[in-house]
Write an enzyme that holds these catalytic residues in place. Structure first.
Site, PDB file in Angstrom:
ATOM      1  N   GLU A 170      29.448  32.159  44.021  1.00 36.18           N
ATOM      2  CA  GLU A 170      30.543  32.080  44.901  1.00 36.18           C
ATOM      3  C   GLU A 170      31.392  33.428  44.870  1.00 36.18           C
ATOM      4  OE1 GLU A 170      32.617  28.269  44.971  1.00 36.18           O
ATOM      5  OE2 GLU A 170      33.616  28.844  46.963  1.00 36.18           O
ATOM      6  N   GLY A 225      38.057  30.121  36.978  1.00 38.07           N
ATOM      7  CA  GLY A 225      38.304  29.166  35.946  1.00 38.07           C
ATOM      8  C   GLY A 225      36.902  28.436  35.674  1.00 38.07           C
ATOM      9  N   ALA A 226      36.164  28.011  36.872  1.00 42.93           N
ATOM     10  CA  ALA A 226      34.844  27.392  36.672  1.00 42.93           C
ATOM     11  C   ALA A 226      34.062  27.420  37.895  1.00 42.93           C
ATOM     12  CB  ALA A 226      35.210  25.812  36.129  1.00 42.93           C
ATOM     13  N   MET A 227      32.885  26.870  38.134  1.00 42.47           N
ATOM     14  CA  MET A 227      32.200  27.102  39.095  1.00 42.47           C
ATOM     15  C   MET A 227      31.230  25.746  39.230  1.00 42.47           C
ATOM     16  SD  MET A 227      31.673  28.609  41.969  1.00 42.47           S
ATOM     17  CE  MET A 227      30.235  27.736  42.915  1.00 42.47           C
ATOM     18  N   GLU A 228      31.332  25.079  40.480  1.00 40.70           N
ATOM     19  CA  GLU A 228      30.600  23.639  40.631  1.00 40.70           C
ATOM     20  C   GLU A 228      29.008  24.179  41.001  1.00 40.70           C
ATOM     21  OE1 GLU A 228      32.803  25.380  42.534  1.00 40.70           O
ATOM     22  OE2 GLU A 228      32.293  25.028  44.841  1.00 40.70           O
ATOM     23  N   HIS A 252      37.623  18.226  38.625  1.00 46.11           N
ATOM     24  CA  HIS A 252      37.568  19.182  39.918  1.00 46.11           C
ATOM     25  C   HIS A 252      36.106  19.521  40.412  1.00 46.11           C
ATOM     26  CE1 HIS A 252      39.158  22.203  43.019  1.00 46.11           C
ATOM     27  NE2 HIS A 252      38.042  22.891  42.708  1.00 46.11           N
ATOM     28  N   GLU A 253      35.481  20.356  39.216  1.00 44.60           N
ATOM     29  CA  GLU A 253      34.019  20.866  39.566  1.00 44.60           C
ATOM     30  C   GLU A 253      33.239  19.875  39.732  1.00 44.60           C
ATOM     31  OE1 GLU A 253      34.012  23.930  40.036  1.00 44.60           O
ATOM     32  OE2 GLU A 253      36.223  24.309  38.819  1.00 44.60           O
ATOM     33  N   HIS A 268      33.362  18.315  43.244  1.00 46.95           N
ATOM     34  CA  HIS A 268      32.799  19.115  44.136  1.00 46.95           C
ATOM     35  C   HIS A 268      31.259  18.740  44.645  1.00 46.95           C
ATOM     36  CE1 HIS A 268      35.357  22.277  45.380  1.00 46.95           C
ATOM     37  NE2 HIS A 268      35.545  23.089  44.336  1.00 46.95           N
ATOM     38  N   GLU A 283      37.862  23.009  49.064  1.00 48.53           N
ATOM     39  CA  GLU A 283      38.824  23.388  47.908  1.00 48.53           C
ATOM     40  C   GLU A 283      40.205  22.441  47.984  1.00 48.53           C
ATOM     41  OE1 GLU A 283      37.780  24.494  45.603  1.00 48.53           O
ATOM     42  OE2 GLU A 283      36.444  25.825  46.029  1.00 48.53           O
TER      43      GLU A 283
HETATM   44  N1  BAL Z   1      34.689  27.266  44.168  1.00 56.59           N
HETATM   45  C1  BAL Z   1      35.239  27.980  43.080  1.00 56.59           C
HETATM   46  C2  BAL Z   1      35.904  27.335  41.968  1.00 56.59           C
HETATM   47  C3  BAL Z   1      36.220  26.134  42.411  1.00 56.59           C
HETATM   48  O1  BAL Z   1      37.148  25.885  43.303  1.00 56.59           O
HETATM   49  O2  BAL Z   1      35.933  25.259  41.941  1.00 56.59           O
HETATM   50 ZN    ZN Z   2      37.271  24.059  43.655  1.00 58.81          ZN
END
Ligand code: BAL
Ligand code: ZN
Length: 874
Positions: free
Chosen positions: A122, A262-265, A298-299, A302, A321
């Protein structure tokens, strides 16, 4: 660089049904075999369009159509596009590319971090792996075979379920993964490395057992428990609050050290920046524990808000988001203290998002154009986007909101949709008209509410007039009034909440109401009021707006101790402190500091009956960044001096209370990450920090003992920070050296060690920062290290960064230029402090502008930095 407009959106000319990938991973590169099943999109009117696939930094080896190799004249490799002019209605395309993950310093696409292969796709990283229609509205089913040396890369991961594995020649092996859910390519992920696996299980609401796996480097094996527990809590919460069950059989989390975000889903395979997932009592602060819980949630969230229902195009980024940040903030509120969580969110919003919204990069929650989408992973898309969803929640109420989210997920499952589809689902489920509300997505800028009031003692009517205006922002003027939920209460002179009688005689009226503002001006009348009330405005921060009301200090002191809304109690304290600090900016050294502020803080520190978590927040003075945000033509060193003067005055006047507070909150028993324990540590460390601000000897010896005896990083870092920010120079150096020697093998702790110095006006002067950049632990290829030194200096050490000689600005420009070639995303982020140049007093803003101009003039500037710099100078 080209500007991309939302108004130019067209459906894709071709759809991809399946993607079959084969990765051959080697030390000197990787070969990617991609086989796509494509067909013309029946909804596209571009019936004769050539096939255009996106690419970036790829070496094309071959192209075949329906199994037959294409000759050079049948296709065109334009570098950023592979064009095949003539294709049938439905066909198979096989493309082989060669890439060099080991040389990928941008950290987009496939790259190497600490010897492992990993991906970040992403927003547009997949095109750095293979040619593909790299846009979120092309959703396909992926099958991925990974081949690599077995000793070096025993773990091979991708999305979905592992369906086949086996041995190959020359010590190599393979694993094949299949993801049953169609997804856009930005959710693709691959990991290959020598990682340890931590396992757990989660039983879903329908009784399915999910295999939970975390993969980390062996040295981090003991730092996974908190993330795993957070994951299980998130999974349960999403079932209970949103009715969302996990859909695959496996859920994986991987930690990598080098990561832009920070991280990716990624579907079924979340990849995390190590600093956002690994924690142990000895190495992570309370803040880190809380942040990790929130990011894991959060992840995970998603998976529904982002993956099952995704974005049609990147202008809709806030669809996933904003909604997901709202969901994770609800989750964190439920796990801890809702008031404290709200205070933290609003602090970030008012300090940083309002600044963004008032600056040159200001854009709507749904932007209308961009040059580089990576620049739009902003506080506006995330935090303001979450506030917009929160307002829908407030307007509809929790039950209707849940109906709306159920409808949204049901209606759009498996689709790529727009923010408008989200609002429509909320409207359809609730029957509410949100047409005016949609302006929140379209209009940039922070609305201002100018509020005045009067009280008629004879009629007992209290009248509140609220006038709404929205400032001009780049490309937008003369904005229309927005639909704003405005929560309020009124307090009588005895501090009791009054019934809010909008009609006379309604004595059973509620004591809190949500008024709905839709016009430029509203006047509300409250009846049956016996004496002039104190208004408690915008409770819970019910909308992301600025409130202008002429508070007296008496009113603020009154609200600080009487407002039943904890958020507004805190806010009254902040407003009072802001008022006192502002009155001291550029005042003579002997200017009086309002004794009422001292008494208010004395009460907060001494009254053990108050909610200690709230007190811990109330004792944090408004930050310099927030004070700057509230000021036109800011003189940062003057603001810094005024704030420090208040802090020192409070610390001196309240020394006894601070020592008492420190002793009272002395920890006993095992370390726990509960709201109570966090508040206790926070109060103790605040007391310590204040005592060291006045170079108090008793404070110094407490800090040294705490540093040596601490069994957790919160207390250790609290003591270290207090010493670093004090005038005790030799203790500071000794403490820093000891700390480094103890933790030098732990990158996440070394990052904290860097940032505590870079953010300190005592230890982070420019010459010190240069030394940190020369330190053996510093690494220009690691975004966390860059953020912890350069980012912390420019973003937190504001008096040093805004040195009147402009050296801080030139330093930042140097670092941005240096990083622009190797990692443009990080370079563009680092520019942010300079983009606010118009906010500062002329001698500062001129120098900031010239630093920006120097960046602008760098040869071969990346699109990322180009966009930020040019928009800032426009
Ligand atoms: N989708 C990029 C990272 C996040 O917002 O979870
Ligand atoms: Zn996110």
């Amino acid at each position: 660089p080209q500007t991309i407009y939302l108004s130019d959106y067209k459906v894709p000319a071709y759809l991809v049904d399946t993607v079959d990938l084969r990765f051959e991973l080697f030390e000197d590169g990787a070969r990617v075999h991609s086989t796509l099943e494509l067909r013309r999109n029946p909804e596209s009117d571009e019936t004769a369009a050539p096939l255009e696939l996106d690419g970036d930094s790829l070496t094309l080896e071959s192209v075949a159509l329906n199994g037959a190799a294409l000759a050079a004249g049948d296709y065109e490799d334009r570098g950023d596009q592979l064009v095949v002019r003539s294709v049938p209605e439905q066909f198979t395309l096989t493309v082989v590319t060669w890439i060099e993950p080991q040389n990928n310093t941008r950290l987009e696409g496939l790259y190497k971090s600490s010897g492992m292969f990993c991906t970040q796709c992403e927003a547009e990283g997949f095109r750095c792996i293979t040619f593909f229609p790299d846009r979120p509205d092309v959703m396909a089913r992926f099958r991925t075979r990974i081949e690599a040396n077995k000793d070096a890369y025993p773990v091979l991961l991708s999305n979905g379920n592992d369906v086949e594995k086996g041995e190959l020649e020359n010590g190599r092996h393979f694993v094949t993964w299949e993801d049953p859910f169609p997804k856009p390519c930005y959710l693709f992920a691959l990991v290959a490395g020598d990682l340890v696996e931590k396992r757990d299980t989660f039983s879903t609401c329908s009784g399915r057992d999910i295999d939970l796996r975390m993969y980390v480097e062996p040295r981090n094996a003991e730092k996974c428990d908190h993330a795993m527990d957070s994951l299980k809590r998130s999974m349960r919460w999403d079932e209970e609050v949103y009715g969302r069950e996990y859909d695959l059989d496996i859920f994986m989390i991987v930690a990598v050290d080098d990561f832009n975000m920070g991280a990716m889903e990624n579907k079924g395979l979340n990849i995390f920046n190590s600093s956002c997932v690994l924690a142990s009592q000895e190495t992570a602060t309370d803040l880190a524990f809380q942040r990790i819980e929130a990011i894991v949630a959060h992840e995970y969230f998603h998976n529904w808000s982002g993956n099952r229902v995704t974005c049609r195009d990147w202008f809709q980024l806030s669809l996933k988001e904003g909604f997901t940040v709202f969901r994770d903030s609800q989750f964190s509120a439920d796990m801890g203290s809702p008031t404290v969580k709200r205070i933290e969110d609003v602090t970030l919003l008012r300090t940083a998002q309002f600044a963004e919204d008032g600056g040159p990069m200001s854009h709507p929650v749904r932007p209308a154009s961009y040059m580089e989408i990576s620049n739009f992973y902003t506080l506006t898309i995330y935090e303001k986007g979450a506030e917009v969803v929160r307002m829908i929640h407030t307007l509809l109420g929790p039950d209707m909101f849940r109906k709306g989210s159920d409808l949204y997920f049901e209606r759009h499952d498996g689709q790529a949709v727009t923010t408008d589809d989200f609002v429509k689902a909320m409207e359809d489920a609730s029957g509410r008209d949100l047409s005016q509300f949609r302006l929140w997505y379209e209009q940039a800028g922070t609305p201002v509410l100018a509020i005045s009031d009067d009280f008629d003692a004879e009629t007992g009517v209290y009248r509140l007039t609220i006038e709404q205006s929205i400032p001009d922002t780049p490309g937008q003027t003369n904005k229309k009034p927005q639909h704003i939920p405005f929560a309020l209460g009124l307090l009588g002179q005895d501090g009791q909440p009054l019934p809010l009688q909008l009609e006379s005689g309604d004595s059973g009226a509620p004591t809190e109401r949500v008024l709905e503002l839709t016009e430029a001006v509203h006047t509300f009348e409250f009846h049956g009021v016996e004496s002039r009330p104190v208004p408690s405005l915008l409770r819970h921060f019910s909308a992301p707006v600025r409130v202008r009301y002429n508070w007296s200090r008496e009113q603020l002191l009154f609200l600080m101790s009487h407002d039943p809304d904890g958020f507004n109690r805190w806010d009254a304290g902040q407003r009072l402190a802001v008022d006192v600090i502002q009155s001291l900016v550029n005042a003579p050294d002997d200017a009086e500091i309002d004794p009422r502020l001292v008494e208010a803080y004395r009460k907060l520190i001494s009254d053990a009956d108050l909610d200690q978590a709230l007190v811990a927040k109330m004792l944090q003075l408004p930050s310099e960044a927030y004070l700057i945000e509230l000021t036109d033509k800011a003189d940062v060193p003057a603001i810094h001096r005024a704030r420090e003067a208040v802090l020192r005055h409070l610390a001196g006047a309240l020394k006894g209370e601070l020592l008492g507070c420190y002793q009272r909150h002395q920890g006993s028993g095992p370390y726990e990450v509960t709201p109570e324990a966090i508040a206790r540590r926070s109060l103790r460390n605040t007391a310590l920090a204040w005592l060291l601000m006045i170079d108090d000897e008793e404070g110094r010896s407490l800090a040294v003992s705490q540093l040596n005896a601490a069994d957790n990083m919160t207390d250790r870092m609290g003591a270290l920070r207090a010493l670093v920010n004090s005038g005790f120079e030799s203790d500071r150096q000794e403490a820093l050296d000891d700390f480094y020697n103890r933790f030098q093998d732990d990158p996440q702790v070394v990052e904290q060690w860097f940032s505590v110095q870079a953010a300190s006006d005592q230890a982070g002067q420019l010459s010190d920062i240069h030394k940190l950049l020369e330190h053996p632990a510093f690494d220009w290829k690691n975004p966390n290290k860059i953020r912890s030194v350069v980012g912390a200096f420019a973003g937190q050490n504001l008096a040093a960064f805004h040195n009147p000689d402009g050296s801080g600005y030139q330093f930042l420009a140097d670092q941005v230029c240096r990083l622009d070639d190797s990692n443009p995303q990080i370079a563009a982020r680092l520019v942010t402090p300079l983009t606010r140049w118009r906010k500062f007093a002329p001698s500062y803003s001129d120098r900031m502008k010239s630093a920006l101009e120097r960046i602008r003039d760098k040869a071969g500037l990346s699109r990322d930095v180009y966009e930020v710099v040019h928009k800032s100078l426009a």
